[in-house]
Design a protein around this motif. Structure first.
Motif, PDB file in Angstrom:
ATOM      1  N   GLY A 161      45.078  53.011  49.754  1.00  0.00           N
ATOM      2  CA  GLY A 161      44.413  51.950  50.515  1.00  0.00           C
ATOM      3  C   GLY A 161      44.609  52.126  52.007  1.00  0.00           C
ATOM      4  O   GLY A 161      43.685  51.923  52.797  1.00  0.00           O
ATOM      5  N   GLY A 162      45.821  52.503  52.423  1.00  0.00           N
ATOM      6  CA  GLY A 162      46.082  52.756  53.842  1.00  0.00           C
ATOM      7  C   GLY A 162      45.281  53.927  54.371  1.00  0.00           C
ATOM      8  O   GLY A 162      44.746  53.873  55.488  1.00  0.00           O
ATOM      9  N   VAL A 187      42.379  55.120  53.169  1.00  0.00           N
ATOM     10  CA  VAL A 187      40.957  54.769  53.211  1.00  0.00           C
ATOM     11  C   VAL A 187      40.664  53.848  54.392  1.00  0.00           C
ATOM     12  O   VAL A 187      39.672  54.037  55.109  1.00  0.00           O
ATOM     13  N   SER A 188      41.528  52.861  54.631  1.00  0.00           N
ATOM     14  CA  SER A 188      41.279  51.953  55.752  1.00  0.00           C
ATOM     15  C   SER A 188      41.381  52.680  57.087  1.00  0.00           C
ATOM     16  O   SER A 188      40.604  52.402  58.006  1.00  0.00           O
ATOM     17  N   SER A 189      42.307  53.637  57.222  1.00  0.00           N
ATOM     18  CA  SER A 189      42.397  54.385  58.483  1.00  0.00           C
ATOM     19  C   SER A 189      41.175  55.275  58.681  1.00  0.00           C
ATOM     20  O   SER A 189      40.699  55.423  59.807  1.00  0.00           O
ATOM     21  N   LEU A 233      38.127  54.586  57.566  1.00  0.00           N
ATOM     22  CA  LEU A 233      37.024  53.692  57.942  1.00  0.00           C
ATOM     23  C   LEU A 233      37.154  53.213  59.378  1.00  0.00           C
ATOM     24  O   LEU A 233      36.154  53.138  60.106  1.00  0.00           O
ATOM     25  N   LEU A 234      38.355  52.886  59.815  1.00  0.00           N
ATOM     26  CA  LEU A 234      38.550  52.443  61.195  1.00  0.00           C
ATOM     27  C   LEU A 234      38.262  53.564  62.189  1.00  0.00           C
ATOM     28  O   LEU A 234      37.659  53.333  63.235  1.00  0.00           O
TER      29      LEU A 234
END
Length: 68
Positions: free
Chosen positions: A45-46, A48-50, A52-53
């Motif tokens: 999750g970390g 994937v979020s990085s 996307l950001l």
């Protein structure tokens, strides 16, 4: 009389299992099985979020540069 109770929490890490089977036409296929712990799910999750950001930042910079 003695009672044998199970502990409330598991002794080792709890693993989540996922399976996917993909077929491309009649002859080509792919079977995938993944086993993850809760730490692994948080790590994914970390990541994937990085991603996307960082993609959002790259798009914002490219739009700002093209408007000049």
């Amino acid at each position: 009389m003695a009672t044998h109770e199970q502990p409330a929490t598991p002794s080792g890490p709890v693993r989540q299992t996922g399976e996917v089977s993909l077929w491309f036409g009649r002859n080509v296929g792919l079977d995938v099985r993944v086993k993850l712990t809760s730490r692994g799910i948080l790590a994914i999750g970390g990541l994937v979020s990085s991603i996307l950001l960082s993609t959002a930042v790259l798009v914002a910079v490219s739009v700002r540069e093209s408007n000049r």
